[in-house]
Design a protein around this motif. Sequence first.
Motif, PDB file in Angstrom:
ATOM      1  N   ALA A 227      14.705 -75.290   5.314  1.00  0.00           N
ATOM      2  CA  ALA A 227      15.108 -74.610   6.552  1.00  0.00           C
ATOM      3  C   ALA A 227      13.901 -74.404   7.462  1.00  0.00           C
ATOM      4  O   ALA A 227      13.974 -74.658   8.673  1.00  0.00           O
ATOM      5  CB  ALA A 227      15.758 -73.269   6.219  1.00  0.00           C
ATOM      6  N   ARG A 228      12.780 -73.954   6.898  1.00  0.00           N
ATOM      7  CA  ARG A 228      11.575 -73.767   7.709  1.00  0.00           C
ATOM      8  C   ARG A 228      11.145 -75.074   8.368  1.00  0.00           C
ATOM      9  O   ARG A 228      10.758 -75.100   9.540  1.00  0.00           O
ATOM     10  CB  ARG A 228      10.440 -73.226   6.842  1.00  0.00           C
ATOM     11  N   ALA A 229      11.212 -76.167   7.606  1.00  0.00           N
ATOM     12  CA  ALA A 229      10.821 -77.466   8.159  1.00  0.00           C
ATOM     13  C   ALA A 229      11.726 -77.864   9.320  1.00  0.00           C
ATOM     14  O   ALA A 229      11.266 -78.441  10.310  1.00  0.00           O
ATOM     15  CB  ALA A 229      10.858 -78.529   7.062  1.00  0.00           C
ATOM     16  N   ALA A 230      13.016 -77.538   9.214  1.00  0.00           N
ATOM     17  CA  ALA A 230      13.949 -77.876  10.291  1.00  0.00           C
ATOM     18  C   ALA A 230      13.651 -77.055  11.547  1.00  0.00           C
ATOM     19  O   ALA A 230      13.651 -77.595  12.665  1.00  0.00           O
ATOM     20  CB  ALA A 230      15.386 -77.638   9.827  1.00  0.00           C
ATOM     21  N   TYR A 231      13.411 -75.761  11.388  1.00  0.00           N
ATOM     22  CA  TYR A 231      13.047 -74.928  12.545  1.00  0.00           C
ATOM     23  C   TYR A 231      11.760 -75.433  13.183  1.00  0.00           C
ATOM     24  O   TYR A 231      11.657 -75.545  14.415  1.00  0.00           O
ATOM     25  CB  TYR A 231      12.877 -73.463  12.134  1.00  0.00           C
ATOM     26  N   LEU A 232      10.779 -75.732  12.350  1.00  0.00           N
ATOM     27  CA  LEU A 232       9.497 -76.179  12.882  1.00  0.00           C
ATOM     28  C   LEU A 232       9.640 -77.501  13.624  1.00  0.00           C
ATOM     29  O   LEU A 232       9.089 -77.667  14.727  1.00  0.00           O
ATOM     30  CB  LEU A 232       8.475 -76.316  11.751  1.00  0.00           C
ATOM     31  N   GLY A 233      10.392 -78.424  13.060  1.00  0.00           N
ATOM     32  CA  GLY A 233      10.581 -79.711  13.724  1.00  0.00           C
ATOM     33  C   GLY A 233      11.245 -79.559  15.077  1.00  0.00           C
ATOM     34  O   GLY A 233      10.818 -80.182  16.067  1.00  0.00           O
ATOM     35  N   HIS A 234      12.270 -78.735  15.139  1.00  0.00           N
ATOM     36  CA  HIS A 234      12.971 -78.542  16.411  1.00  0.00           C
ATOM     37  C   HIS A 234      12.066 -77.882  17.439  1.00  0.00           C
ATOM     38  O   HIS A 234      11.977 -78.343  18.594  1.00  0.00           O
ATOM     39  CB  HIS A 234      14.216 -77.696  16.187  1.00  0.00           C
ATOM     40  N   LEU A 235      11.398 -76.817  17.046  1.00  0.00           N
ATOM     41  CA  LEU A 235      10.593 -76.072  18.011  1.00  0.00           C
ATOM     42  C   LEU A 235       9.345 -76.847  18.431  1.00  0.00           C
ATOM     43  O   LEU A 235       8.898 -76.728  19.575  1.00  0.00           O
ATOM     44  CB  LEU A 235      10.227 -74.705  17.431  1.00  0.00           C
ATOM     45  N   ARG A 236       8.785 -77.647  17.539  1.00  0.00           N
ATOM     46  CA  ARG A 236       7.658 -78.503  17.934  1.00  0.00           C
ATOM     47  C   ARG A 236       8.095 -79.508  18.989  1.00  0.00           C
ATOM     48  O   ARG A 236       7.385 -79.754  19.969  1.00  0.00           O
ATOM     49  CB  ARG A 236       7.091 -79.226  16.716  1.00  0.00           C
ATOM     50  N   THR A 237       9.260 -80.100  18.768  1.00  0.00           N
ATOM     51  CA  THR A 237       9.778 -81.062  19.738  1.00  0.00           C
ATOM     52  C   THR A 237      10.006 -80.397  21.085  1.00  0.00           C
ATOM     53  O   THR A 237       9.656 -80.946  22.136  1.00  0.00           O
ATOM     54  CB  THR A 237      11.091 -81.681  19.224  1.00  0.00           C
ATOM     55  N   ARG A 238      10.585 -79.211  21.058  1.00  0.00           N
ATOM     56  CA  ARG A 238      10.861 -78.513  22.321  1.00  0.00           C
ATOM     57  C   ARG A 238       9.557 -78.117  23.021  1.00  0.00           C
ATOM     58  O   ARG A 238       9.434 -78.262  24.239  1.00  0.00           O
ATOM     59  CB  ARG A 238      11.718 -77.276  22.059  1.00  0.00           C
ATOM     60  N   ALA A 239       8.592 -77.633  22.269  1.00  0.00           N
ATOM     61  CA  ALA A 239       7.325 -77.225  22.878  1.00  0.00           C
ATOM     62  C   ALA A 239       6.640 -78.389  23.570  1.00  0.00           C
ATOM     63  O   ALA A 239       6.075 -78.237  24.659  1.00  0.00           O
ATOM     64  CB  ALA A 239       6.413 -76.618  21.816  1.00  0.00           C
ATOM     65  N   ALA A 240       6.698 -79.550  22.949  1.00  0.00           N
ATOM     66  CA  ALA A 240       6.035 -80.727  23.526  1.00  0.00           C
ATOM     67  C   ALA A 240       6.736 -81.235  24.776  1.00  0.00           C
ATOM     68  O   ALA A 240       6.124 -81.920  25.605  1.00  0.00           O
ATOM     69  CB  ALA A 240       5.968 -81.841  22.484  1.00  0.00           C
ATOM     70  N   ALA A 241       8.008 -80.882  24.931  1.00  0.00           N
ATOM     71  CA  ALA A 241       8.805 -81.377  26.060  1.00  0.00           C
ATOM     72  C   ALA A 241       8.945 -80.315  27.146  1.00  0.00           C
ATOM     73  O   ALA A 241       9.946 -80.282  27.852  1.00  0.00           O
ATOM     74  CB  ALA A 241      10.181 -81.809  25.562  1.00  0.00           C
ATOM     75  N   TRP A 242       7.923 -79.487  27.356  1.00  0.00           N
ATOM     76  CA  TRP A 242       8.071 -78.334  28.243  1.00  0.00           C
ATOM     77  C   TRP A 242       8.494 -78.688  29.674  1.00  0.00           C
ATOM     78  O   TRP A 242       9.201 -77.889  30.296  1.00  0.00           O
ATOM     79  CB  TRP A 242       6.792 -77.490  28.236  1.00  0.00           C
ATOM     80  N   PRO A 243       8.132 -79.835  30.243  1.00  0.00           N
ATOM     81  CA  PRO A 243       8.625 -80.087  31.606  1.00  0.00           C
ATOM     82  C   PRO A 243      10.150 -80.166  31.691  1.00  0.00           C
ATOM     83  O   PRO A 243      10.729 -79.967  32.766  1.00  0.00           O
ATOM     84  CB  PRO A 243       7.983 -81.424  31.967  1.00  0.00           C
ATOM     85  N   ALA A 244      10.800 -80.423  30.545  1.00  0.00           N
ATOM     86  CA  ALA A 244      12.258 -80.547  30.558  1.00  0.00           C
ATOM     87  C   ALA A 244      12.955 -79.191  30.591  1.00  0.00           C
ATOM     88  O   ALA A 244      14.042 -79.075  31.160  1.00  0.00           O
ATOM     89  CB  ALA A 244      12.720 -81.339  29.328  1.00  0.00           C
ATOM     90  N   TRP A 245      12.354 -78.189  29.963  1.00  0.00           N
ATOM     91  CA  TRP A 245      13.054 -76.897  29.857  1.00  0.00           C
ATOM     92  C   TRP A 245      12.455 -75.787  30.712  1.00  0.00           C
ATOM     93  O   TRP A 245      13.126 -74.791  30.957  1.00  0.00           O
ATOM     94  CB  TRP A 245      13.123 -76.423  28.414  1.00  0.00           C
ATOM     95  N   LEU A 246      11.234 -75.952  31.184  1.00  0.00           N
ATOM     96  CA  LEU A 246      10.620 -74.879  31.960  1.00  0.00           C
ATOM     97  C   LEU A 246      11.127 -74.936  33.392  1.00  0.00           C
ATOM     98  O   LEU A 246      10.977 -75.959  34.075  1.00  0.00           O
ATOM     99  CB  LEU A 246       9.098 -75.026  31.940  1.00  0.00           C
ATOM    100  N   PRO A 247      11.723 -73.870  33.906  1.00  0.00           N
ATOM    101  CA  PRO A 247      12.268 -73.885  35.256  1.00  0.00           C
ATOM    102  C   PRO A 247      11.223 -74.274  36.295  1.00  0.00           C
ATOM    103  O   PRO A 247      10.124 -73.734  36.341  1.00  0.00           O
ATOM    104  CB  PRO A 247      12.727 -72.434  35.469  1.00  0.00           C
ATOM    105  N   GLY A 248      11.580 -75.261  37.118  1.00  0.00           N
ATOM    106  CA  GLY A 248      10.703 -75.693  38.201  1.00  0.00           C
ATOM    107  C   GLY A 248       9.566 -76.603  37.812  1.00  0.00           C
ATOM    108  O   GLY A 248       8.825 -77.090  38.656  1.00  0.00           O
ATOM    109  N   ALA A 249       9.377 -76.859  36.493  1.00  0.00           N
ATOM    110  CA  ALA A 249       8.210 -77.628  36.059  1.00  0.00           C
ATOM    111  C   ALA A 249       8.265 -79.072  36.527  1.00  0.00           C
ATOM    112  O   ALA A 249       7.246 -79.690  36.805  1.00  0.00           O
ATOM    113  CB  ALA A 249       8.101 -77.587  34.541  1.00  0.00           C
ATOM    114  N   ALA A 250       9.474 -79.628  36.602  1.00  0.00           N
ATOM    115  CA  ALA A 250       9.604 -81.037  36.977  1.00  0.00           C
ATOM    116  C   ALA A 250       9.659 -81.240  38.474  1.00  0.00           C
ATOM    117  O   ALA A 250       9.697 -82.354  38.964  1.00  0.00           O
ATOM    118  CB  ALA A 250      10.850 -81.626  36.314  1.00  0.00           C
ATOM    119  N   ALA A 251       9.692 -80.130  39.233  1.00  0.00           N
ATOM    120  CA  ALA A 251       9.826 -80.238  40.682  1.00  0.00           C
ATOM    121  C   ALA A 251       8.517 -80.692  41.325  1.00  0.00           C
ATOM    122  O   ALA A 251       7.453 -80.494  40.761  1.00  0.00           O
ATOM    123  CB  ALA A 251      10.259 -78.898  41.252  1.00  0.00           C
TER     124      ALA A 251
END
Length: 251
Positions: A227-251
């Motif tokens: 379970a820890r590995a699954a959380y870490l994998g997901h959150l690492r992926t999300r952290a690396a993709a910050w322009p996709a989720w951070l409001p206004g970052a891609a503008a």
Amino acid sequence: MLPEVNATRYVTPLREGGSLPGIVEADNHGTYVVKFRGAGQGPKALVAEVISGELARRLDLPVPELAVTHLDPIVARAEPDEEVQELIRASAGANLGMDYLPGALGYDPVAHPVEADLASRTLAFDAFVENVDRSWRNPNLLIWHGDLWLIDHGATLYFHHNWPRAGNVAQRAYKWDDHVLRPYATNLATAGPALAAELTPGLLEEVIALVPDEWLAEFDFPSAEQARAAYLGHLRTRAAAWPAWLPGAAA
């Protein structure tokens, strides 16, 4: 590890919370707002509270101290409400306590302006953990001794309610239209990417390690380690993709 305390007295329920949290006294002479593992949201809400709350703390955001609060169902005997008695009996063992802030006021965005950098970092943090519970309708913010405090992160990380689909939403954009701090988050263009840079794999692994094994072993995975590995994998992926989720970052 999180501090561990034993509940010695159930004081009163907080009925404004959907999960019916309660105020308890503990053997360290502290008073805590406890989220119960036997509530409708189950242990996943406690997992989200720990990961998001302790991540916020390490990002220098103000979160009350968290503690694993061990509960003996015998403390329910003095509670007249049968619903509360049932909840406490169903929550024997480890629950999640948050340091009680006596006299704290609910946050009012008109009465309590927030400094731009704090508002911007809070919004960026909420975007990362996908906090759907920081709107003007239910801000989950308190004012205590004149300072802002972030509470109630059980509704974050909602990808973990559907693990088969989690990989498809790791880069999901954050809907921030009704975020209560949006009017004050005027430094988001700089504070947001700065916060994203702090979301290192080591930091994410550190906060995930704080979750008690028994909360992770109750669902979805054969072991807490997986379970820890699954959380870490997901959150690492999300952290690396910050322009996709951070409001206004891609503008």
